[in-house]
Write a protein that holds these residues in place. Sequence first.
Motif, PDB file in Angstrom:
ATOM      1  N   UNK A 110       0.842  -1.208   0.000  1.00 61.60           N
ATOM      2  CA  UNK A 110       0.000   0.000   0.000  1.00 61.60           C
ATOM      3  C   UNK A 110       0.878   1.259   0.000  1.00 61.60           C
ATOM      4  N   UNK A 111       1.916   1.240   0.841  1.00 58.11           N
ATOM      5  CA  UNK A 111       2.808   2.402   0.920  1.00 58.11           C
ATOM      6  C   UNK A 111       3.555   2.607  -0.392  1.00 58.11           C
ATOM      7  N   UNK A 112       4.001   1.500  -1.019  1.00 58.13           N
ATOM      8  CA  UNK A 112       4.685   1.597  -2.310  1.00 58.13           C
ATOM      9  C   UNK A 112       3.759   2.213  -3.356  1.00 58.13           C
ATOM     10  N   UNK A 113       2.508   1.732  -3.392  1.00 57.62           N
ATOM     11  CA  UNK A 113       1.546   2.242  -4.379  1.00 57.62           C
ATOM     12  C   UNK A 113       1.212   3.708  -4.123  1.00 57.62           C
ATOM     13  N   UNK A 114       1.099   4.094  -2.858  1.00 59.18           N
ATOM     14  CA  UNK A 114       0.823   5.502  -2.526  1.00 59.18           C
ATOM     15  C   UNK A 114       1.994   6.378  -2.975  1.00 59.18           C
ATOM     16  N   UNK A 115       3.215   5.866  -2.791  1.00 61.38           N
ATOM     17  CA  UNK A 115       4.404   6.607  -3.214  1.00 61.38           C
ATOM     18  C   UNK A 115       4.409   6.742  -4.743  1.00 61.38           C
ATOM     19  N   UNK A 116       4.015   5.665  -5.432  1.00 65.87           N
ATOM     20  CA  UNK A 116       3.954   5.690  -6.891  1.00 65.87           C
ATOM     21  C   UNK A 116       2.903   6.700  -7.361  1.00 65.87           C
ATOM     22  N   UNK A 117       1.771   6.763  -6.676  1.00 72.11           N
ATOM     23  CA  UNK A 117       0.730   7.741  -7.016  1.00 72.11           C
ATOM     24  C   UNK A 117       1.297   9.155  -6.873  1.00 72.11           C
ATOM     25  N   UNK A 118       2.071   9.375  -5.817  1.00 70.71           N
ATOM     26  CA  UNK A 118       2.710  10.675  -5.616  1.00 70.71           C
ATOM     27  C   UNK A 118       3.691  11.006  -6.735  1.00 70.71           C
ATOM     28  N   UNK A 119       4.422   9.974  -7.202  1.00 72.18           N
ATOM     29  CA  UNK A 119       5.375  10.172  -8.297  1.00 72.18           C
ATOM     30  C   UNK A 119       4.633  10.543  -9.588  1.00 72.18           C
ATOM     31  N   UNK A 120       3.530   9.847  -9.856  1.00 74.18           N
ATOM     32  CA  UNK A 120       2.719  10.170 -11.038  1.00 74.18           C
ATOM     33  C   UNK A 120       2.233  11.622 -10.953  1.00 74.18           C
ATOM     34  N   UNK A 121       1.799  12.036  -9.762  1.00 81.82           N
ATOM     35  CA  UNK A 121       1.296  13.405  -9.584  1.00 81.82           C
ATOM     36  C   UNK A 121       2.416  14.415  -9.827  1.00 81.82           C
ATOM     37  N   UNK A 122       3.608  14.123  -9.346  1.00 82.00           N
ATOM     38  CA  UNK A 122       4.741  15.029  -9.549  1.00 82.00           C
ATOM     39  C   UNK A 122       5.062  15.157 -11.038  1.00 82.00           C
ATOM     40  N   UNK A 123       5.007  14.035 -11.764  1.00 79.08           N
ATOM     41  CA  UNK A 123       5.250  14.087 -13.212  1.00 79.08           C
ATOM     42  C   UNK A 123       4.207  14.955 -13.900  1.00 79.08           C
ATOM     43  N   UNK A 124       2.955  14.859 -13.457  1.00 82.26           N
ATOM     44  CA  UNK A 124       1.889  15.687 -14.034  1.00 82.26           C
ATOM     45  C   UNK A 124       2.139  17.164 -13.726  1.00 82.26           C
ATOM     46  N   UNK A 125       2.564  17.463 -12.476  1.00 83.25           N
ATOM     47  CA  UNK A 125       2.852  18.865 -12.118  1.00 83.25           C
ATOM     48  C   UNK A 125       3.983  19.411 -12.981  1.00 83.25           C
ATOM     49  N   UNK A 126       5.013  18.593 -13.223  1.00 82.51           N
ATOM     50  CA  UNK A 126       6.136  19.024 -14.059  1.00 82.51           C
ATOM     51  C   UNK A 126       5.649  19.312 -15.474  1.00 82.51           C
ATOM     52  N   UNK A 127       4.804  18.419 -16.011  1.00 83.21           N
ATOM     53  CA  UNK A 127       4.275  18.622 -17.367  1.00 83.21           C
ATOM     54  C   UNK A 127       3.471  19.921 -17.431  1.00 83.21           C
ATOM     55  N   UNK A 128       2.645  20.169 -16.408  1.00 81.80           N
ATOM     56  CA  UNK A 128       1.828  21.385 -16.371  1.00 81.80           C
ATOM     57  C   UNK A 128       2.724  22.622 -16.312  1.00 81.80           C
ATOM     58  N   UNK A 129       3.765  22.566 -15.482  1.00 82.44           N
ATOM     59  CA  UNK A 129       4.679  23.716 -15.377  1.00 82.44           C
ATOM     60  C   UNK A 129       5.424  23.955 -16.688  1.00 82.44           C
ATOM     61  N   UNK A 130       5.758  22.869 -17.402  1.00 84.00           N
ATOM     62  CA  UNK A 130       6.430  23.029 -18.698  1.00 84.00           C
ATOM     63  C   UNK A 130       5.513  23.735 -19.694  1.00 84.00           C
TER      64      UNK A 130
END
Length: 185
Positions: A110-130
Motif C-alpha cells: 500500500x505504501x509503495x503504491x501511494x508513493x507511486x501515485x505521488x510520483x505520477x502526480x509530480x510528473x503531471x505537475x512538471x508537465x503542467x509547469x512546462x
Amino acid sequence: MAKYDKADLERRMHGAVEALKHDLSGLRTGRANTALLDSVAVDVYGSNMPLNQLATVSVPEPRLLSVQVWDKSNIGPVEKAIRSAGLGLNPINDGNTLRLPIPDLTEERRKELAKLAGKYAENARIAIRNVRRDGMENLKADENKKEISEDERKRAETEVQKLTDDMIKAADEAAAAKEKEILGK
C-alpha cells in the motif's frame, strides 16, 4: 516562436491531468477495476497486442475480475501475460474464462503504491509547469515582436498562472483521492 494560444495551453494542461488520472486508474487498490489490466500486453499472432483487443474484462464481484478471451487458443498466452505483468494477480483458468481474485494489499505494498501515485502526480505537475513555461515564453516573444503590449502580456501571464494553479490543484486532488483509496483511509 509560436504565438500565445490560451486554448492550446489549456488543452495541453488538461491532457497532463487526464494522463495522470489514467495512470492512477491502473494502480491496484484492493478492489477490482477493469483499468487494472490496461497495461497488459499479450504475445499472440506474432506480435504484442493489448489485452483489451483479445478479451472482454468485467467485474462480476467487488474483488474479482473476469477475463473472457474471444479466441480460446489465446487463453494460455493471456494467462501468462497477466501472471508476468507484475500486478500480483494469479489467474484461475476454468477453460473458457480467466478469473482473477484481487488479493488484499499488504501494508508495505500500500505504501509503495501511494508513493507511486505521488510520483505520477509530480510528473503531471512538471508537465503542467512546462506548458506554463511555454506560454510565458510565447507571451514575452509576442511582446518583443510588438504584437501585444506589456499590460496585455502581464494580464495574460496572470491568466496562465491561474490556469496552472487550477490544473496543479486538480492533479493534486486526483492523486490525494487515489492515495486515500490505496491506503484505505
